[in-house]
Design an enzyme around this catalytic site. Sequence first.
Site, PDB file in Angstrom:
ATOM      1  CD  GLN A 211     -73.368   4.610 132.563  1.00 12.12           C
ATOM      2  OE1 GLN A 211     -73.627   5.364 133.505  1.00 12.12           O
ATOM      3  NE2 GLN A 211     -74.107   4.550 131.471  1.00 12.12           N
ATOM      4  CB  ALA A 232     -72.765   6.314 128.291  1.00 11.98           C
ATOM      5  CB  SER A 237     -71.332   7.376 131.792  1.00 18.07           C
ATOM      6  OG  SER A 237     -72.220   8.197 132.533  1.00 18.07           O
ATOM      7  CG  HIS A 239     -74.144  10.222 135.358  1.00 18.35           C
ATOM      8  ND1 HIS A 239     -74.788  11.022 136.278  1.00 18.35           N
ATOM      9  CD2 HIS A 239     -74.896  10.278 134.230  1.00 18.35           C
ATOM     10  CE1 HIS A 239     -75.884  11.524 135.750  1.00 18.35           C
ATOM     11  NE2 HIS A 239     -75.974  11.091 134.489  1.00 18.35           N
ATOM     12  CG  ASP A 246     -79.253  12.266 134.936  1.00 19.21           C
ATOM     13  OD1 ASP A 246     -78.566  12.997 134.202  1.00 19.21           O
ATOM     14  OD2 ASP A 246     -79.294  11.026 134.817  1.00 19.21           O
ATOM     15  CD  GLU A 289     -79.237  11.892 128.380  1.00 21.80           C
ATOM     16  OE1 GLU A 289     -78.610  12.380 129.339  1.00 21.80           O
ATOM     17  OE2 GLU A 289     -79.121  10.716 128.002  1.00 21.80           O
ATOM     18  CG  HIS A 292     -76.593  14.687 131.482  1.00 26.09           C
ATOM     19  ND1 HIS A 292     -76.292  13.421 131.943  1.00 26.09           N
ATOM     20  CD2 HIS A 292     -75.399  15.304 131.295  1.00 26.09           C
ATOM     21  CE1 HIS A 292     -74.976  13.293 132.030  1.00 26.09           C
ATOM     22  NE2 HIS A 292     -74.415  14.426 131.646  1.00 26.09           N
TER      23      HIS A 292
END
Length: 320
Positions: A211, A232, A237, A239, A246, A289, A292
């Site tokens: 990230q 981010a 994030s 993620h 995504d 987004e 996402h």
Amino acid sequence: MRKIILTFILVLASGFVLYCSYVCVKNINTIGSESEVKGKEMSSDEYIYKEDLLHLGYNLNDIEVIQNKISNVDVKEYFLKEKYDNISSYINALNFIPKNISRYVAYHNRNQNMTYDNTVLNVNMNLDYDFYTNVNTLHNYLDITTLVNKYNKLPDNYEIDDLVVLDNEYSNKGEKVRKVIYNDLKKMFDDAKKDNINLNVISGFRTYEKQDTLFNNSIKKNGIDHALIYSAKPGYSEHQLGLAIDINSVEENFKNTNEYKWLKNNSYKYGFIERYPENKEYITGFGYEPWHYRYLGVDITTRIFTENITYEEYVVKFLK
């Protein structure tokens, strides 16, 4: 002897009358003991700050609202330092939290056309602070309901130890997600395929280091302002939770595809939501987004979908 007995009886009777009078007076002014106003049943507690509130300049109507909805502990802690105009409007707003009263007032003074309900909601989401300030470090990050955003970050030493690699039919890049979401993800993708919709995870779990690299690359490519909206900082994030994916593309024109339309109408049925919807950037802190998606479980995502709210709003309204 008889006079002594009669006198004794009269003394006892007088004492009993005085005691009963004291109890009645004591019970006239009572207050709920709940420290947060969310419609909960409130138990009795002697109300002891009425005179102080009068001296501050509150009228009897405001004092009655305070008396009925705010505990003595919170009155003493948050309401005796200064007089707040329109105090009843704040207290009667949905999701009012006594400790935030000074923040509500300051925020409403800057946004005077905003309703009191929205004032309280926005402050409870920390929107009275700039993004990446007043940050809380999370310790419950393994809970699937964990909110990671620009006010809530992962600790530097966080670990996710239940990651699984997605089969090629779900991610041709071999992306990882947490095991807890895998079955619902597969079912969503399989059902989409039955409708001639092909979905592919192009980004799943990310390490802190990955990230960090992505954020810095975004700065180099598009500048810091763009990066702060569409990427981010490491630690901030979703993620990194292993609960976000995504799908298919990271281009905004994905919103024009049949795949997006299918996800928009169906992803909540499998426990996923579109996490950063259009025109909600001021709440989420991130640009639109359409690719996402965040896993939260079917019960939560169904509520978010039916009420057309962000996860930030859901947390404030239903989890806190």
